[in-house]
Design a protein around this motif. Structure first.
Motif, short mmCIF file in Angstrom:
data_model
loop_
_atom_site.label_atom_id
_atom_site.label_comp_id
_atom_site.label_asym_id
_atom_site.label_seq_id
_atom_site.Cartn_x
_atom_site.Cartn_y
_atom_site.Cartn_z
N GLY A 269 -3.50 12.09 0.24
CA GLY A 269 -3.43 12.96 1.34
C GLY A 269 -3.84 12.33 2.62
N GLY A 270 -3.59 13.23 3.92
CA GLY A 270 -3.96 12.69 5.12
C GLY A 270 -3.31 11.40 5.75
N SER A 271 -3.77 10.76 6.69
CA SER A 271 -2.94 9.79 7.18
C SER A 271 -3.90 8.53 6.84
N HIS A 272 -2.84 7.55 6.56
CA HIS A 272 -3.25 6.07 6.49
C HIS A 272 -2.63 4.98 7.13
N TRP A 273 -2.06 5.30 8.34
CA TRP A 273 -1.48 4.21 8.82
C TRP A 273 -1.77 3.14 9.00
N GLU A 274 -3.25 2.82 9.52
CA GLU A 274 -3.98 1.55 9.44
C GLU A 274 -3.78 0.82 8.54
N GLU A 275 -3.98 1.23 7.21
CA GLU A 275 -4.09 0.66 5.92
C GLU A 275 -2.69 0.32 5.83
N LEU A 276 -1.50 1.03 6.23
CA LEU A 276 0.01 0.74 5.90
C LEU A 276 0.28 -0.30 6.78
N GLN A 277 -0.02 -0.42 8.15
CA GLN A 277 0.16 -1.32 8.94
C GLN A 277 -0.46 -2.78 8.65
N PHE B 145 0.99 -1.10 -0.09
CA PHE B 145 -0.10 -0.02 -0.16
C PHE B 145 0.92 1.18 -0.16
N PHE B 146 0.87 2.13 -1.12
CA PHE B 146 1.71 3.25 -1.14
C PHE B 146 0.99 4.41 -1.71
N ARG B 147 -0.38 4.29 -1.88
CA ARG B 147 -1.05 5.63 -2.10
C ARG B 147 -1.31 6.48 -1.29
N ASP B 148 -0.95 6.22 0.02
CA ASP B 148 -1.15 7.58 0.90
C ASP B 148 -0.80 8.73 0.37
N ASN B 149 0.26 8.90 -0.40
CA ASN B 149 0.76 10.19 -0.89
C ASN B 149 -0.02 10.49 -1.84
N TYR B 150 -0.92 9.67 -2.61
CA TYR B 150 -1.78 10.08 -3.52
C TYR B 150 -3.14 10.60 -3.06
N LEU C 270 13.49 4.35 12.87
CA LEU C 270 12.24 4.45 12.73
C LEU C 270 11.35 5.74 13.22
N ASP C 271 12.28 6.64 14.06
CA ASP C 271 11.70 7.94 14.40
C ASP C 271 12.01 8.91 13.54
N ASP C 272 12.90 8.58 12.45
CA ASP C 272 13.13 9.49 11.34
C ASP C 272 12.38 9.16 10.04
N ALA C 273 11.39 8.23 10.24
CA ALA C 273 10.65 7.94 9.03
C ALA C 273 9.24 8.32 9.04
N ASP C 274 8.86 8.69 7.76
CA ASP C 274 7.22 8.81 7.57
C ASP C 274 6.63 7.67 7.75
N ASP C 275 5.22 7.56 7.45
CA ASP C 275 4.32 6.50 7.77
C ASP C 275 4.82 5.20 6.72
N TYR C 276 4.98 5.81 5.43
CA TYR C 276 5.11 4.72 4.44
C TYR C 276 6.57 4.29 4.63
N TYR C 277 7.65 5.06 4.83
CA TYR C 277 8.89 4.42 5.02
C TYR C 277 9.00 3.71 6.42
N ARG C 278 8.08 4.07 7.49
CA ARG C 278 8.09 3.06 8.74
C ARG C 278 7.56 1.89 8.33
N SER D 183 11.80 -4.11 -0.90
CA SER D 183 11.80 -3.40 0.29
C SER D 183 11.62 -1.87 -0.37
N SER D 184 12.51 -0.86 0.18
CA SER D 184 12.56 0.48 -0.48
C SER D 184 13.88 1.21 -0.10
N ILE D 185 14.33 2.23 -0.97
CA ILE D 185 15.19 3.02 -0.57
C ILE D 185 15.00 3.93 0.67
N GLY D 186 13.76 3.83 0.99
CA GLY D 186 13.33 4.62 2.30
C GLY D 186 13.72 4.13 3.30
N VAL D 187 14.19 2.95 3.63
CA VAL D 187 14.73 2.35 4.72
C VAL D 187 16.06 2.49 4.96
#
Length: 342
Positions: A90-98, A83-88, A145-153, A124-128
């Motif tokens: 807007g808002g927060s989508h942590w539950e779906e990402l989790q 799931f990566f469309r959180d940036n598409y 982890l504390d330096d990551a946005d929701d998707y990277y986390r 994975s991702s370069i975001g890690v």
């Protein structure tokens, strides 16, 4: 040192996506029988029409047990879905990402093991990874982890789930491939790169945005996945991030290939945030994807200059080669034109 193995059958999640569909096609071209996980059978039929050697498996990473029986008989699982469309949106989508990226990955490798699969490749991702602006970054430069946005986390936690599983199952083999910003044909989603190509070609880009990117052909990332499955080392990360480019380099290149005029003025940061806020409102009202969200703007600002990646390990251990990015842009533009997107 792991001995290379021959692959005869594979299970690919996220099969209709940009990476997934390129991976399916390359596997089939190599004589590998593929089970392709698709959320939409109609989209799967559209993507793979006339391609022999592909069995569509309807399913969703939000419900792994529902399709887990189809994992049996496969040599390897390539996990490209996320799931990566959180940036598409807007808002927060942590539950779906989790649920999809983290819990879904943990369940997938567990059910793959139960089904007798002993090879697993995690997208994975370069975001890690993280590093100082301008400095070369390799697979050892892990992001906190504390330096990551929701998707990277979510991607960090998903990788940790895979590595944790390896720790308790010594007969399971898994490698992790870390792609950059992927480009390529057959991006029917489209992903952010496909949307970007269309926006530039249709004259919708109001100006240049700050930041830098690591751009790579999806076909190269496909090669990295197959090599990781065949001869990658257990528990190792492999970069397939591609070439460092700024938007001031990328946009004129795209304009030249698409034969369209492109903006030369860089948009002020304050204006970018305002545009992103308006686009998020548009996304909430229409439900349609957007190119620029507040999360995207924050990410571009934060990650500027942190896109210089060192591929020495992948070149050495996977024999990974990078095709000219100009060729990938031309192929992408050509595909969208052939499909009458612009």
């Amino acid at each position: 040192m792991n001995t290379a193995i021959a692959l005869t059958s594979a299970f690919v999640t996220g099969a209709t996506g940009l990476l997934g569909n390129n991976l399916v096609r390359e596997l089939v071209a190599r004589g590998v029988a593929v089970k392709a996980l698709v959320r939409s059978p109609a989209k799967g039929q559209q993507q793979f029409a006339g391609l022999a050697g592909v069995e569509l498996v309807p399913g969703d990473m939000a419900d792994v047990p529902a399709f887990a029986g189809q994992l049996r008989g496969c040599d390897v699982v390539f996990h490209t879905a996320a799931f990566f469309r959180d940036n598409y949106k807007g808002g927060s989508h942590w539950e779906e990402l989790q649920r999809i990226n983290v819990d879904g990955t943990a369940l997938l490798i567990e059910h793959a093991y139960r089904a007798g699969v002993r090879r697993f490749v995690q997208t994975s991702s370069i975001g890690v990874l993280n590093g100082e602006p301008g400095a070369p970054i390799d697979e050892t430069c892990l992001r906190e982890l504390d330096d990551a946005d929701d998707y990277y986390r979510s991607k960090i936690l998903a990788d940790q789930a895979v590595l944790r599983f390896l720790g308790s199952h010594p007969d399971m083999h898994a490698s992790l491939v870390l792609p950059g910003w992927m480009w390529g044909p057959a991006d029917i989603g489209p992903t952010s790169s496909g949307q970007f190509v269309n926006d530039v070609a249709l004259g919708k880009l109001p100006g240049l945005v700050p930041g830098s990117f690591s751009v790579v052909a999806a076909r190269v990332v496909t090669q990295a996945h197959i090599a990781a499955a065949a001869r990658g080392k257990r528990g190792e990360r492999y970069l397939a991030a591609g070439r460092h480019m700024t938007m001031r380099q990328l946009v004129p290149l795209l304009g030249k290939i698409a034969n369209v005029k492109t903006p030369t003025r860089e948009l002020p940061l304050a204006l970018l945030y305002a545009l992103a806020a308006v686009q998020e409102l548009y996304a909430r009202v229409t439900g349609r994807p957007i190119l620029l969200s507040l999360a995207t703007v924050r990410l571009m600002v934060k990650e500027a200059g942190r896109t210089h990646f060192n591929h020495a390990k992948s070149e050495r251990e996977l024999a990974l080669n990078f095709r000219p990015f100009e060729q990938t842009v031309a192929d992408t533009v050509g595909w969208y034109r052939s499909q009458h997107w612009f």
